[in-house]
Design a protein around this motif. Structure first.
Motif, PDB file in Angstrom:
ATOM      1  N   ILE A 442       0.833  -1.211   0.000  1.00 50.23           N
ATOM      2  CA  ILE A 442       0.000   0.000   0.000  1.00 50.23           C
ATOM      3  C   ILE A 442       0.861   1.252   0.000  1.00 50.23           C
ATOM      4  O   ILE A 442       0.583   2.220  -0.718  1.00 50.23           O
ATOM      5  CB  ILE A 442      -0.936  -0.006   1.224  1.00 50.23           C
ATOM      6  CG1 ILE A 442      -1.973  -1.129   1.085  1.00 50.23           C
ATOM      7  CG2 ILE A 442      -1.626   1.339   1.400  1.00 50.23           C
ATOM      8  CD1 ILE A 442      -2.815  -1.345   2.330  1.00 50.23           C
ATOM      9  N   MET A 443       1.925   1.249   0.774  1.00 49.30           N
ATOM     10  CA  MET A 443       2.803   2.418   0.849  1.00 49.30           C
ATOM     11  C   MET A 443       3.636   2.601  -0.405  1.00 49.30           C
ATOM     12  O   MET A 443       4.034   3.727  -0.734  1.00 49.30           O
ATOM     13  CB  MET A 443       3.724   2.276   2.064  1.00 49.30           C
ATOM     14  CG  MET A 443       3.012   2.379   3.389  1.00 49.30           C
ATOM     15  SD  MET A 443       4.029   1.850   4.786  1.00 49.30           S
ATOM     16  CE  MET A 443       5.441   2.955   4.636  1.00 49.30           C
ATOM     17  N   GLY A 444       3.921   1.508  -1.107  1.00 50.52           N
ATOM     18  CA  GLY A 444       4.719   1.606  -2.318  1.00 50.52           C
ATOM     19  C   GLY A 444       6.202   1.572  -2.026  1.00 50.52           C
ATOM     20  O   GLY A 444       6.653   1.740  -0.888  1.00 50.52           O
ATOM     21  N   THR A 445       6.992   1.328  -3.036  1.00 46.32           N
ATOM     22  CA  THR A 445       8.439   1.290  -2.906  1.00 46.32           C
ATOM     23  C   THR A 445       9.004   2.701  -2.849  1.00 46.32           C
ATOM     24  O   THR A 445       8.281   3.692  -2.988  1.00 46.32           O
ATOM     25  CB  THR A 445       9.064   0.539  -4.083  1.00 46.32           C
ATOM     26  OG1 THR A 445       8.786   1.268  -5.292  1.00 46.32           O
ATOM     27  CG2 THR A 445       8.476  -0.861  -4.215  1.00 46.32           C
ATOM     28  N   ASN A 446      10.322   2.764  -2.659  1.00 41.78           N
ATOM     29  CA  ASN A 446      10.970   4.078  -2.597  1.00 41.78           C
ATOM     30  C   ASN A 446      10.826   4.858  -3.894  1.00 41.78           C
ATOM     31  O   ASN A 446      10.981   6.074  -3.923  1.00 41.78           O
ATOM     32  CB  ASN A 446      12.455   3.911  -2.257  1.00 41.78           C
ATOM     33  CG  ASN A 446      12.662   3.454  -0.826  1.00 41.78           C
ATOM     34  OD1 ASN A 446      11.853   3.752   0.037  1.00 41.78           O
ATOM     35  ND2 ASN A 446      13.744   2.714  -0.589  1.00 41.78           N
ATOM     36  N   GLY A 447      10.553   4.148  -5.001  1.00 41.04           N
ATOM     37  CA  GLY A 447      10.378   4.829  -6.277  1.00 41.04           C
ATOM     38  C   GLY A 447       8.971   5.352  -6.497  1.00 41.04           C
ATOM     39  O   GLY A 447       8.709   5.996  -7.523  1.00 41.04           O
ATOM     40  N   ALA A 448       8.061   5.101  -5.567  1.00 40.50           N
ATOM     41  CA  ALA A 448       6.690   5.563  -5.718  1.00 40.50           C
ATOM     42  C   ALA A 448       6.621   7.080  -5.562  1.00 40.50           C
ATOM     43  O   ALA A 448       7.494   7.719  -4.963  1.00 40.50           O
ATOM     44  CB  ALA A 448       5.794   4.886  -4.687  1.00 40.50           C
ATOM     45  N   SER A 449       5.567   7.662  -6.102  1.00 40.67           N
ATOM     46  CA  SER A 449       5.392   9.115  -6.007  1.00 40.67           C
ATOM     47  C   SER A 449       5.185   9.533  -4.566  1.00 40.67           C
ATOM     48  O   SER A 449       4.754   8.744  -3.720  1.00 40.67           O
ATOM     49  CB  SER A 449       4.197   9.545  -6.855  1.00 40.67           C
ATOM     50  OG  SER A 449       2.995   9.016  -6.322  1.00 40.67           O
ATOM     51  N   SER A 450       5.478  10.795  -4.296  1.00 37.44           N
ATOM     52  CA  SER A 450       5.320  11.307  -2.937  1.00 37.44           C
ATOM     53  C   SER A 450       3.858  11.260  -2.503  1.00 37.44           C
ATOM     54  O   SER A 450       3.562  11.024  -1.333  1.00 37.44           O
ATOM     55  CB  SER A 450       5.855  12.735  -2.849  1.00 37.44           C
ATOM     56  OG  SER A 450       5.173  13.584  -3.760  1.00 37.44           O
ATOM     57  N   GLU A 451       2.938  11.481  -3.444  1.00 33.40           N
ATOM     58  CA  GLU A 451       1.521  11.423  -3.098  1.00 33.40           C
ATOM     59  C   GLU A 451       1.125  10.003  -2.689  1.00 33.40           C
ATOM     60  O   GLU A 451       0.410   9.802  -1.708  1.00 33.40           O
ATOM     61  CB  GLU A 451       0.665  11.871  -4.287  1.00 33.40           C
ATOM     62  CG  GLU A 451       0.795  13.347  -4.641  1.00 33.40           C
ATOM     63  CD  GLU A 451       2.023  13.626  -5.495  1.00 33.40           C
ATOM     64  OE1 GLU A 451       2.747  12.649  -5.851  1.00 33.40           O
ATOM     65  OE2 GLU A 451       2.276  14.793  -5.801  1.00 33.40           O
ATOM     66  N   ARG A 452       1.619   9.040  -3.454  1.00 27.48           N
ATOM     67  CA  ARG A 452       1.332   7.641  -3.129  1.00 27.48           C
ATOM     68  C   ARG A 452       1.895   7.303  -1.759  1.00 27.48           C
ATOM     69  O   ARG A 452       1.222   6.658  -0.937  1.00 27.48           O
ATOM     70  CB  ARG A 452       1.950   6.748  -4.208  1.00 27.48           C
ATOM     71  CG  ARG A 452       2.128   5.270  -3.840  1.00 27.48           C
ATOM     72  CD  ARG A 452       0.821   4.505  -3.915  1.00 27.48           C
ATOM     73  NE  ARG A 452       1.017   3.097  -3.556  1.00 27.48           N
ATOM     74  CZ  ARG A 452       1.442   2.148  -4.393  1.00 27.48           C
ATOM     75  NH1 ARG A 452       1.731   2.466  -5.656  1.00 27.48           N
ATOM     76  NH2 ARG A 452       1.563   0.907  -3.981  1.00 27.48           N
ATOM     77  N   ARG A 453       3.108   7.723  -1.494  1.00 30.06           N
ATOM     78  CA  ARG A 453       3.726   7.421  -0.204  1.00 30.06           C
ATOM     79  C   ARG A 453       2.961   8.093   0.935  1.00 30.06           C
ATOM     80  O   ARG A 453       2.745   7.482   1.986  1.00 30.06           O
ATOM     81  CB  ARG A 453       5.182   7.888  -0.197  1.00 30.06           C
ATOM     82  CG  ARG A 453       6.079   7.226  -1.211  1.00 30.06           C
ATOM     83  CD  ARG A 453       6.520   5.864  -0.772  1.00 30.06           C
ATOM     84  NE  ARG A 453       7.475   5.931   0.315  1.00 30.06           N
ATOM     85  CZ  ARG A 453       7.993   4.861   0.904  1.00 30.06           C
ATOM     86  NH1 ARG A 453       7.637   3.659   0.510  1.00 30.06           N
ATOM     87  NH2 ARG A 453       8.857   4.980   1.893  1.00 30.06           N
ATOM     88  N   THR A 454       2.551   9.316   0.748  1.00 30.24           N
ATOM     89  CA  THR A 454       1.843  10.042   1.794  1.00 30.24           C
ATOM     90  C   THR A 454       0.511   9.379   2.114  1.00 30.24           C
ATOM     91  O   THR A 454       0.167   9.167   3.285  1.00 30.24           O
ATOM     92  CB  THR A 454       1.602  11.498   1.366  1.00 30.24           C
ATOM     93  OG1 THR A 454       2.863  12.127   1.136  1.00 30.24           O
ATOM     94  CG2 THR A 454       0.839  12.255   2.435  1.00 30.24           C
ATOM     95  N   VAL A 455      -0.237   9.027   1.075  1.00 30.46           N
ATOM     96  CA  VAL A 455      -1.527   8.370   1.292  1.00 30.46           C
ATOM     97  C   VAL A 455      -1.321   7.012   1.954  1.00 30.46           C
ATOM     98  O   VAL A 455      -2.028   6.641   2.901  1.00 30.46           O
ATOM     99  CB  VAL A 455      -2.290   8.216  -0.036  1.00 30.46           C
ATOM    100  CG1 VAL A 455      -3.533   7.359   0.160  1.00 30.46           C
ATOM    101  CG2 VAL A 455      -2.667   9.577  -0.587  1.00 30.46           C
ATOM    102  N   GLY A 456      -0.324   6.264   1.485  1.00 31.53           N
ATOM    103  CA  GLY A 456      -0.063   4.954   2.041  1.00 31.53           C
ATOM    104  C   GLY A 456       0.329   5.008   3.508  1.00 31.53           C
ATOM    105  O   GLY A 456      -0.186   4.244   4.331  1.00 31.53           O
ATOM    106  N   VAL A 457       1.236   5.920   3.845  1.00 31.19           N
ATOM    107  CA  VAL A 457       1.671   6.051   5.234  1.00 31.19           C
ATOM    108  C   VAL A 457       0.509   6.488   6.121  1.00 31.19           C
ATOM    109  O   VAL A 457       0.363   6.021   7.263  1.00 31.19           O
ATOM    110  CB  VAL A 457       2.848   7.034   5.341  1.00 31.19           C
ATOM    111  CG1 VAL A 457       3.148   7.377   6.797  1.00 31.19           C
ATOM    112  CG2 VAL A 457       4.088   6.453   4.681  1.00 31.19           C
TER     113      VAL A 457
END
Length: 498
Positions: A442-457
């Protein structure tokens, strides 16, 4: 691993301290014999006192709580006082360590379960970190285990299942380290191209450590055998895959890796199992110790003793087959993931402690509902992930979960055996690993977009917070806290819990 190994240890240690505080706080309450503590606390004290299980006087539960030392029956012969124990002795020996340190009190016989439960939080956090390469996700795994109600209850009760879970998890952790060491060795070989057939991988002490841990699981409960078989196949498949990845044939894995693997994960657990009966072998007062003349000195003493031990194990096997006595809190294995019928470990009506004329104290052996229900889609996600990507982490989690749960279907259908929800405890860490691996997706890998990471976290953080709130809400019925009837009833997640 991440660049900051200090936090890789500090984070899990902090989470483990949090779990330890929950487990040791008021550990001596209730000041009563809870559920099957009436068997295991006595067996443990007998082991550390006499080396074998012996009979107690009829009112032993009351005497234990008041600190009396006159607990054992007086018999004409030591065999007359022998007790038939349904499980191997290692778990009882571990309970006995706490009784040796703190006496035959509720705190004494619950000390080692609480300590082992706390250590399992640390181990799971480190395992998840190693599998995900994320300290955050590792700490999440330990945090969820610390907050699970079933793990909490069994960490505060002198039963055997917490020890079985601990040794299974420790064995899995050792195999993970061994897996990484093997790959490091093969990478070094590949870079040097020293031999065309591939290297021997040495004595592999971490696999030996896994064999010792899994042997300890077997010496606690026979169901440890399921995990020995599963993890044995798993680690050999890992070896074959690693050799294939560097261009070696599978035949080389069979020739070079399997003999020592069979010794470490086949022979070593048997040696540990037999060693757990050291007290039984060293004394004359154990159940069935005198079969085949095993207590008579002579050249055949060792052989006769081992024959008596085998006879004892066959009798145990017979007693476990067809064990179908009805119990009000028994349940079928297909209901366990839904928490439909947990066992009531303790129930008492009191007149003080809740501010009402009548108060209710109980200990319900139930998991934290949010964690258990989140595990269902997480395990489904692991199935999809493994089928789509053949990811080894998803495969390992599914294998451990399946081998810890599915065999019970046979005993329910073919044997009509009496079973309980808390038999699921050994697979709980793997349920949480499925949740954590899903959180990583859900959080995505380190290459994921910042938006994806923010929503996932944000989603993962909200889930962790809700798990904390869920545990806090049901904790009074996990720890025998006095409640009014309406308070007690409101915390029963399902009416089938009553």
């Amino acid at each position: 691993m991440p660049d900051n190994p200090l936090w890789g240890w500090l984070g899990p240690l902090v989470v483990a301290l949090f779990g330890g505080f929950l487990r040791f706080y008021h550990l001596g309450a209730p000041h009563a014999v809870v559920f099957d503590e009436t068997y295991y606390a006595k067996h443990a004290f007998s082991l550390i006192t006499h080396g074998v299980e012996r009979k107690f006087v009829d009112d032993a539960d009351s005497l234990m709580l008041h600190g009396s030392e006159h607990l054992f029956k007086t018999c004409e012969t030591v065999q007359d006082c022998a007790v038939y124990a349904m499980h191997p002795p290692l778990g009882n020996w571990m309970i006995g360590v706490g009784e040796w340190l703190f006496g035959l009190t509720p705190f004494g016989w619950r000390f080692m379960p609480a300590l082992v439960g706390t250590m399992s939080v640390l181990i799971l956090a480190r395992v998840a970190r190693r599998m995900t390469r994320s300290t955050l996700l590792g700490c999440l795994a330990g945090f969820l285990l610390a907050l699970d109600g079933l793990h909490f209850v069994l960490s505060r009760t002198a039963l055997l299942d917490i020890f079985l879970m601990f040794w299974v998890l420790a064995g899995f952790a050792c195999l993970l380290v061994d897996r990484e060491r093997v790959r490091e060795r093969l990478v070094e070989w590949h870079a040097a191209a020293a031999t065309p057939t591939g290297p021997r991988l040495g004595l592999r002490p971490w696999r030996l450590a896994a064999g010792l841990c899994l042997g300890a699981a077997l010496a606690t409960k026979w169901t440890g055998l399921f995990f020995i078989l599963a993890f044995g196949v798993m680690t050999l498949v890992w070896d074959a895959g690693a050799r294939r990845a560097v261009g070696l044939r599978r035949l080389e894995a069979a020739r070079l890796d399997w003999p020592l693997g069979a010794a470490w994960l086949g022979v070593v657990p048997i040696v540990v199992y037999v060693a757990s009966f050291g007290g039984w072998l060293a004394t004359a007062g154990g159940w069935g110790r005198d079969w085949d003349g095993a207590t008579s000195p002579g050249r055949s003493f060792l052989i006769d003793s081992l024959r008596s031990l085998v006879t004892y194990q066959l009798q145990l096997l017979g007693s476990h087959t067809g064990l179908s006595t009805h119990h009000d809190y028994q349940s079928d294995p297909w209901t366990w993931p839904l928490l439909l019928r947990p066992a009531a470990f303790f129930y008492e009506k009191t007149t003080a402690g809740c501010g009402a004329d009548e108060c209710f104290s109980s200990i319900v052996g139930a998991g934290t509902p949010l964690i258990w229900y989140a595990a269902l889609p997480a395990l489904a996600a692991m199935i999809g992930w493994y089928l789509a990507a053949r990811d080894w982490r998803a495969g390992a989690v599914l294998l451990a979960y399946g081998m810890g749960w599915l065999p019970w279907f046979y005993y329910a259908i073919a044997d009509h055996r009496t079973m309980y929800l808390f038999y699921m405890l050994p697979v709980l860490p793997f349920m949480i690993l499925a949740i954590v691996l899903s959180c990583g997706l859900i959080m995505g890998t380190n290459g994921a977009s910042s938006e994806r990471r923010t929503v996932g976290v944000t989603l993962v953080g909200a889930f962790a917070l809700l798990a904390l709130v869920n545990f806090w809400w049901i904790s009074p019925i996990l720890s025998a806290e006095p409640l009014t009837y309406s308070e007690w009833l409101s915390r029963m997640f399902l009416r089938s819990w009553i």
